[in-house]
Design a protein around this motif. Structure first.
Motif, PDB file in Angstrom:
ATOM      1  N   UNK A 163      79.805 -16.801   4.173  1.00 36.86           N
ATOM      2  CA  UNK A 163      80.686 -17.819   5.091  1.00 36.86           C
ATOM      3  C   UNK A 163      79.107 -18.729   6.404  1.00 36.86           C
ATOM      4  N   UNK A 164      78.090 -17.128   6.815  1.00 41.90           N
ATOM      5  CA  UNK A 164      77.139 -17.536   7.368  1.00 41.90           C
ATOM      6  C   UNK A 164      76.765 -18.138   6.983  1.00 41.90           C
ATOM      7  N   UNK A 165      76.186 -18.264   5.678  1.00 40.82           N
ATOM      8  CA  UNK A 165      75.025 -19.526   5.174  1.00 40.82           C
ATOM      9  C   UNK A 165      74.765 -20.761   6.355  1.00 40.82           C
ATOM     10  N   UNK A 166      76.512 -21.352   6.573  1.00 42.44           N
ATOM     11  CA  UNK A 166      76.036 -22.424   7.029  1.00 42.44           C
ATOM     12  C   UNK A 166      75.132 -22.865   8.342  1.00 42.44           C
ATOM     13  N   UNK A 167      74.959 -21.333   9.135  1.00 46.26           N
ATOM     14  CA  UNK A 167      73.953 -21.580  10.404  1.00 46.26           C
ATOM     15  C   UNK A 167      72.746 -21.009   9.872  1.00 46.26           C
ATOM     16  N   UNK A 168      71.613 -20.832  10.830  1.00 46.37           N
ATOM     17  CA  UNK A 168      70.427 -20.383  11.004  1.00 46.37           C
ATOM     18  C   UNK A 168      70.479 -18.955  10.750  1.00 46.37           C
ATOM     19  N   UNK A 169      70.077 -18.182  10.123  1.00 54.14           N
ATOM     20  CA  UNK A 169      69.759 -16.476   9.780  1.00 54.14           C
ATOM     21  C   UNK A 169      67.785 -16.295   9.742  1.00 54.14           C
ATOM     22  N   UNK A 170      67.293 -16.547  10.606  1.00 49.87           N
ATOM     23  CA  UNK A 170      66.003 -16.492  10.705  1.00 49.87           C
ATOM     24  C   UNK A 170      65.228 -15.775  11.609  1.00 49.87           C
ATOM     25  N   UNK A 171      65.401 -13.994  11.294  1.00 49.72           N
ATOM     26  CA  UNK A 171      65.211 -13.049  12.183  1.00 49.72           C
ATOM     27  C   UNK A 171      64.427 -11.947  11.118  1.00 49.72           C
ATOM     28  N   UNK A 196      71.247 -14.692  21.132  1.00 48.80           N
ATOM     29  CA  UNK A 196      71.558 -16.218  20.680  1.00 48.80           C
ATOM     30  C   UNK A 196      71.207 -16.925  21.237  1.00 48.80           C
ATOM     31  N   UNK A 197      70.579 -17.639  20.049  1.00 45.30           N
ATOM     32  CA  UNK A 197      69.416 -18.721  20.085  1.00 45.30           C
ATOM     33  C   UNK A 197      67.786 -18.697  19.967  1.00 45.30           C
ATOM     34  N   UNK A 198      67.596 -17.276  20.664  1.00 37.35           N
ATOM     35  CA  UNK A 198      66.216 -16.529  19.975  1.00 37.35           C
ATOM     36  C   UNK A 198      65.136 -17.571  18.403  1.00 37.35           C
ATOM     37  N   UNK A 199      66.451 -17.304  17.544  1.00 37.91           N
ATOM     38  CA  UNK A 199      65.610 -18.221  16.631  1.00 37.91           C
ATOM     39  C   UNK A 199      66.362 -19.486  16.763  1.00 37.91           C
ATOM     40  N   UNK A 200      65.420 -20.323  16.494  1.00 39.47           N
ATOM     41  CA  UNK A 200      66.469 -21.983  16.806  1.00 39.47           C
ATOM     42  C   UNK A 200      67.206 -22.460  15.591  1.00 39.47           C
ATOM     43  N   UNK A 201      68.164 -22.408  16.207  1.00 40.47           N
ATOM     44  CA  UNK A 201      69.716 -22.068  15.450  1.00 40.47           C
ATOM     45  C   UNK A 201      70.100 -21.803  15.322  1.00 40.47           C
ATOM     46  N   UNK A 202      69.253 -20.206  15.508  1.00 46.44           N
ATOM     47  CA  UNK A 202      70.282 -19.211  14.786  1.00 46.44           C
ATOM     48  C   UNK A 202      71.479 -18.541  15.719  1.00 46.44           C
ATOM     49  N   UNK A 203      72.630 -18.311  15.489  1.00 44.22           N
ATOM     50  CA  UNK A 203      73.915 -17.597  16.012  1.00 44.22           C
ATOM     51  C   UNK A 203      75.203 -17.369  15.565  1.00 44.22           C
ATOM     52  N   UNK A 242      76.120 -12.270   9.382  1.00 47.97           N
ATOM     53  CA  UNK A 242      75.599 -10.976   8.171  1.00 47.97           C
ATOM     54  C   UNK A 242      75.529  -9.107   9.149  1.00 47.97           C
ATOM     55  N   UNK A 243      75.549  -9.926  10.425  1.00 45.20           N
ATOM     56  CA  UNK A 243      75.937  -8.255  10.816  1.00 45.20           C
ATOM     57  C   UNK A 243      77.562  -7.447  10.357  1.00 45.20           C
ATOM     58  N   UNK A 244      78.000  -8.704  10.980  1.00 43.69           N
ATOM     59  CA  UNK A 244      79.951  -7.819  10.225  1.00 43.69           C
ATOM     60  C   UNK A 244      79.333  -7.743   8.199  1.00 43.69           C
ATOM     61  N   UNK A 245      78.632  -8.349   8.041  1.00 39.74           N
ATOM     62  CA  UNK A 245      79.451  -8.214   6.715  1.00 39.74           C
ATOM     63  C   UNK A 245      78.943  -6.796   6.594  1.00 39.74           C
TER      64      UNK A 245
END
Length: 583
Positions: A136-144, A156-163, A169-172
């Motif tokens: 489900x989280x794939x619709x938003x960026x996960x760039x860490x 929030x927003x430290x990586x462009x578009x990633x929130x 991912x953390x909940x998962x």
């Protein structure tokens, strides 16, 4: 206070279970460990397929930079993050513990099922929920990055578009830890409480030992990931400052005496390094059983193999900070972690020595399972030797965050563990499905994958020594990199795509063999261990029918002098055992 169930009570409980007849109770919400094992295996393989696609996208950008408009810096970093997390946690951990652990433990120790069947069923469905949350989280960026280091993951927003991608991912991960805890408690309790009569700990196959110790490691290591993940989620969503130096609670800045991002690294790697062995130890056990069977020899140094498994598990908890030599730690701590890191190579070397001596002068049968078992030993040694470089502080500092680390990590953990999985699937497929897999397709799959793995990851050592950094989207404008970089990246990309095509051969072989494969005999490999002695193949509900097995000998009575056959099953009494073997 309630007393724990005795072994007899556990067996009686499962004897009274009636075989389910409805679709829901037999195949969907099944409490049969064999069905749950297949559910884990199928789900993990599908998830791993997604992770493999992400690796192709990463390689396409590196091999042919700027030629694919849909690969931008933001989603490139997302591919890196998702690929690493999927492969390490949702494929390797889930498949080796949830898949092989569920299928092999009860059958190999003579139990009718897991100690807690309902909890076992819940562990799979909790795992499936964690997979759904991840996707489900794939619709938003996960760039860490897959290590999720703050501040990129905490702000929030430290990586462009990633929130929300990071949050899902953390909940998962938190849900996955709940699943792994339920599974780990089941595996450990079943091994300790539900063994068949005569099945002492020193008669258990090494596959069970590897899974048993790995499950214990998971129960001790995953809480650190859970705690770190929850704290990171609070930093990201609630404005706390566990890992952020500035206190910012619900949008109000309260001061500058906040958290420490290095703390998360300690929590992550306290989980992360035992995680390597949570994955590798089951693969080591699987490979040990296959090598002994296909070499038609007793495993060399059975007691030493068990002690090395225990030693690896113990030492794995005191080496985590070798991943953090460049974090500014006190040099005295660095010295300790370097010594401990080099020490863990000793029990690993013992296992390699024992595998080689088991193969020495054996009557070798090069089935696909055996080829993958030998391939595991090869890649584990090749990858493990480079770990000595990274365990030495002076060498590690210039190699940190270069492609040398990528090559080492993939060979010693990723490729080796996957080879152990493939070996196990080809070996136990006849027991699970009642049919044989195609050896011709299997050997094509092996040779392309084996040669391809070295062609992909060996050049990375050269790139690492040349100072090429990892996780870069583009290397344009960096004049200090070697001229061979672009050519090697293109070469590795082409090989990676060919190796990926070989996995499609495996997938076709798996599906075709399950439907049309040659019917398997009850014991096609002429093995000694209990799972091959069940009354039918595949095993019935409850595994053993009305009569439970009685164990008279250890798991490796191959080529015993004076015996009519070159193998003696554990359930056979009255046949002379090899000198020095446990009876």
């Amino acid at each position: 206070m309630a007393q724990p169930a005795s072994k007899d009570e556990v067996h009686v409980e499962h004897t009274g279970h009636h075989e389910p007849t409805s679709l829901w109770s037999k195949y969907i919400f099944s409490q049969d460990h064999k069905v749950i094992a297949l559910q884990y295996t199928i789900t993990a393989l599908l998830v791993g397929g997604v992770g493999m696609v992400f690796s192709w996208l990463i390689r396409l950008q590196l091999g042919f930079p700027g030629q694919f408009s849909f690969i931008q810096p933001e989603n490139y970093l997302q591919f890196v993050t998702q690929h690493g997390m999927i492969m390490v946690v949702y494929l390797l951990t889930a498949l080796l513990l949830g898949g092989f652990g569920n299928y092999l433990i009860p059958l190999m120790i003579g139990a009718r099922d897991m100690a807690f069947p309902f909890l076992n069923m819940l562990s799979y469905w909790t795992y499936l929920i964690s997979v759904i949350l991840l996707f489900v989280g794939l619709w938003d960026a996960t760039g860490a990055g897959w290590t999720l280091y703050p501040p990129q993951s905490a702000l929030p927003g430290a990586s462009p578009g990633a929130e929300w991608g990071i949050r899902f991912m953390l909940i998962s991960l938190a849900v996955f830890v709940a699943s792994a805890t339920m599974g780990g408690l089941n595996y450990v309790t079943t091994v300790l409480q539900a063994r068949a009569k005569g099945m002492t700990l020193m008669r258990m196959p090494l596959s069970v030992w590897g899974i048993f110790v790995a499950a214990a490691l998971a129960l001790l290591a995953f809480p650190a990931l859970f705690v770190g993940g929850v704290m990171l989620l609070l930093d990201n969503m609630a404005g706390t400052s566990f890992f952020i130096p500035v206190v910012n609670l619900f949008g109000r800045q309260l001061g500058h005496e906040g958290g420490n991002p290095i703390l998360f690294q300690h929590l992550f790697w306290y989980f992360g390094h035992p995680e390597v062995y949570i994955v590798i130890l089951p693969a080591m056990g699987i490979v040990s059983d296959i090598i002994a069977n296909r070499a038609r020899k007793p495993i060399f140094g059975y007691k030493a193999m068990i002690l090395s498994i225990l030693a690896i598990g113990g030492i794995s908890f005191v080496v985590w900070a070798h991943h953090m030599f460049v974090s500014g730690m006190n040099p005295y701590f660095g010295y300790w972690f370097a010594v401990a890191t080099l020490a863990i190579a000793i029990p690993s070397a013992v296992k390699t020595y024992n595998w080689l001596l088991t193969l020495w002068k054996g009557n070798l049968h090069f089935s696909t399972a055996m080829l993958y078992a030998i391939g595991f030993v090869s890649t584990f040694v090749a990858g493990g030797l480079t770990g000595l470089f990274l365990g030495n502080i002076v060498v590690d500092v210039p190699l940190t965050d270069t492609y040398f680390v990528v090559g080492h990590f993939h060979l010693v953990m990723g490729v080796s563990a996957i080879f152990g999985i493939f070996a196990g699937i080809y070996y136990w497929f006849p027991k699970a499905c009642g049919r044989m897999m195609s050896e011709a397709m299997g050997k094509i799959h092996f040779w392309v994958t084996f040669i391809g793995a070295y062609l992909i990851f060996f050049p990375m050592y050269w790139l690492g020594f040349s100072g090429v950094p990892r996780r870069y989207y583009s290397f344009s404008g960096i004049d200090t990199l070697p001229p061979s970089l672009n050519g090697l990246n293109a070469f590795m990309t082409v090989v990676a795509l060919v190796v990926g095509a070989a996995q499609l051969v495996f997938a076709f072989n798996l599906i075709w063999s399950a439907i049309k494969g040659k019917k398997a005999s009850a014991n096609p490999w002429q093995a000694t261990t209990l799972e091959w002695q069940t009354p039918t193949t595949p095993p019935p509900h409850g595994n053993w029918g009305p009569n439970e097995p009685i164990v008279y000998r250890w798991a490796y009575d191959y080529s015993v002098p004076g015996a009519d056959e070159d193998y003696i099953p554990q359930t056979v009494d009255g046949v002379p055992a090899r000198a020095g073997a446990k009876r």
